[in-house]
Design a protein around this motif. Structure first.
Motif, mmCIF file in Angstrom:
data_model
loop_
_atom_site.group_PDB
_atom_site.id
_atom_site.type_symbol
_atom_site.label_atom_id
_atom_site.label_comp_id
_atom_site.label_asym_id
_atom_site.label_seq_id
_atom_site.Cartn_x
_atom_site.Cartn_y
_atom_site.Cartn_z
ATOM 1 N N ILE A 130 47.806 -20.864 -27.813
ATOM 2 C CA ILE A 130 48.909 -20.152 -27.164
ATOM 3 C C ILE A 130 48.380 -19.258 -26.050
ATOM 4 C CG2 ILE A 130 50.663 -18.366 -27.518
ATOM 5 C CD1 ILE A 130 51.200 -19.696 -30.254
ATOM 6 N N THR A 131 47.244 -18.623 -26.284
ATOM 7 C CA THR A 131 46.629 -17.781 -25.258
ATOM 8 C C THR A 131 46.278 -18.602 -24.020
ATOM 9 O OG1 THR A 131 45.744 -16.297 -26.948
ATOM 10 C CG2 THR A 131 44.713 -16.213 -24.773
ATOM 11 N N LEU A 132 45.672 -19.762 -24.229
ATOM 12 C CA LEU A 132 45.322 -20.625 -23.094
ATOM 13 C C LEU A 132 46.562 -21.106 -22.343
ATOM 14 C CD1 LEU A 132 42.408 -22.728 -24.613
ATOM 15 C CD2 LEU A 132 42.264 -20.958 -22.851
ATOM 16 N N ILE A 133 47.608 -21.437 -23.078
ATOM 17 C CA ILE A 133 48.847 -21.892 -22.434
ATOM 18 C C ILE A 133 49.466 -20.771 -21.611
ATOM 19 C CG2 ILE A 133 51.224 -22.616 -22.897
ATOM 20 C CD1 ILE A 133 50.060 -24.249 -25.274
ATOM 21 N N LEU A 134 49.468 -19.567 -22.143
ATOM 22 C CA LEU A 134 50.014 -18.421 -21.403
ATOM 23 C C LEU A 134 49.213 -18.137 -20.131
ATOM 24 C CD1 LEU A 134 50.943 -15.963 -24.275
ATOM 25 C CD2 LEU A 134 52.509 -16.965 -22.616
ATOM 26 N N ILE A 135 47.906 -18.196 -20.241
ATOM 27 C CA ILE A 135 47.061 -17.962 -19.064
ATOM 28 C C ILE A 135 47.290 -19.046 -18.021
ATOM 29 C CG2 ILE A 135 44.659 -17.929 -18.250
ATOM 30 C CD1 ILE A 135 43.962 -16.575 -20.948
ATOM 31 N N TRP A 136 47.323 -20.293 -18.462
ATOM 32 C CA TRP A 136 47.540 -21.416 -17.541
ATOM 33 C C TRP A 136 48.903 -21.298 -16.858
ATOM 34 C CZ3 TRP A 136 44.899 -24.742 -14.962
ATOM 35 C CH2 TRP A 136 45.541 -25.829 -14.366
ATOM 36 N N THR A 137 49.936 -20.966 -17.605
ATOM 37 C CA THR A 137 51.270 -20.828 -17.031
ATOM 38 C C THR A 137 51.308 -19.682 -16.024
ATOM 39 O OG1 THR A 137 52.227 -21.672 -19.087
ATOM 40 C CG2 THR A 137 53.716 -20.536 -17.585
ATOM 41 N N SER A 138 50.646 -18.598 -16.329
ATOM 42 C CA SER A 138 50.587 -17.464 -15.399
ATOM 43 C C SER A 138 49.903 -17.860 -14.095
ATOM 44 C CB SER A 138 49.842 -16.288 -16.025
ATOM 45 O OG SER A 138 50.519 -15.814 -17.155
ATOM 46 N N ILE A 139 48.828 -18.610 -14.193
ATOM 47 C CA ILE A 139 48.109 -19.059 -12.991
ATOM 48 C C ILE A 139 48.981 -19.995 -12.155
ATOM 49 C CG2 ILE A 139 46.169 -20.472 -12.188
ATOM 50 C CD1 ILE A 139 44.566 -19.295 -14.583
ATOM 51 N N VAL A 140 49.654 -20.935 -12.806
ATOM 52 C CA VAL A 140 50.504 -21.887 -12.086
ATOM 53 C C VAL A 140 51.670 -21.167 -11.409
ATOM 54 C CG1 VAL A 140 52.101 -23.821 -12.409
ATOM 55 C CG2 VAL A 140 49.853 -23.869 -13.487
ATOM 56 N N PHE A 197 52.051 -10.237 -21.247
ATOM 57 C CA PHE A 197 52.002 -10.922 -22.534
ATOM 58 C C PHE A 197 50.701 -11.713 -22.671
ATOM 59 C CE2 PHE A 197 53.652 -14.038 -25.689
ATOM 60 C CZ PHE A 197 53.951 -13.116 -26.678
ATOM 61 N N SER A 198 50.240 -12.316 -21.580
ATOM 62 C CA SER A 198 48.973 -13.061 -21.596
ATOM 63 C C SER A 198 47.791 -12.137 -21.876
ATOM 64 C CB SER A 198 48.740 -13.773 -20.266
ATOM 65 O OG SER A 198 49.730 -14.717 -20.022
ATOM 66 N N LEU A 199 47.810 -10.968 -21.267
ATOM 67 C CA LEU A 199 46.735 -10.001 -21.514
ATOM 68 C C LEU A 199 46.711 -9.555 -22.972
ATOM 69 C CD1 LEU A 199 46.922 -7.820 -18.277
ATOM 70 C CD2 LEU A 199 45.151 -9.482 -18.920
#
Length: 181
Positions: A18-28, A160-162
């Motif tokens: 979930i952490t990786l998905i949140l980070i990836w979504t934030s970057i995109v 939320f990602s942080l």
């Protein structure tokens, strides 16, 4: 290895994923905001004819305020946000009915955002025709507003990602005690 350890391992893997998905979504989403002005619009035209009839319906109730272009008894083909059309297309009088037969509709798409440029339809109840037009500047302003709203969503997603990164770091730091706790 007992069931508790397996469950905790699965739980830790889920937290990391979930952490990786949140980070990836934030970057995109950040890239989408940064390159919003570089997006070239695409243009589409929809016309009813003898073979295919397109209908226009709108739904004003929150949180699903949308305009739908659909083929009767087959589902919708285009979904457009009502936010910019509350005064003329997403009216209370036309809410959730399918009396508007599209004669001609020009759409402008900026990636996932779709906007109505020209619309000509006939109300099949009273047989009145109506035409609505928007300028290129209005459509560009609609897109700019949607991009600005995306910035606020990105800000909350980054927070939320942080928090997720912090939780993942804590789990990794005390992984052995996390599994046996």
């Amino acid at each position: 290895m007992n069931i508790k350890t397996v469950f905790r391992s699965f739980y830790a893997a889920l937290i990391f994923m979930i952490t990786l998905i949140l980070i990836w979504t934030s970057i995109v989403k950040a890239q989408e905001i940064l390159h919003a002005q570089d997006v070239a619009p695409r243009f589409f035209n929809i016309q009813s004819n003898e073979k295919v009839e397109y209908r226009l319906s709108s739904h004003r109730a929150k949180p699903d305020q949308n305009i739908y272009v659909h083929i009767p008894n087959q589902g919708y083909i285009v979904k457009i946000s009502c936010v910019h059309y509350l005064q003329d297309i997403c009216t209370e009088a036309d809410n959730q009915n399918q009396f508007r037969k599209i004669l001609n509709m020009d759409l402008v798409a900026y990636k996932n955002n779709i906007y109505i440029k020209n619309l000509k339809y006939i109300n099949t109840q009273n047989m009145q025709q109506k035409a609505i037009q928007y300028t290129d500047q209005q459509i560009h302003d609609f897109y700019h507003t949607d991009t600005q709203n995306l910035q606020y969503q990105l800000f909350s997603m980054v927070l939320f990602s942080l928090f997720a990164v912090y939780v993942s770091f804590r789990v990794l730091r005390n992984f052995k005690s996390f599994l046996t706790k």
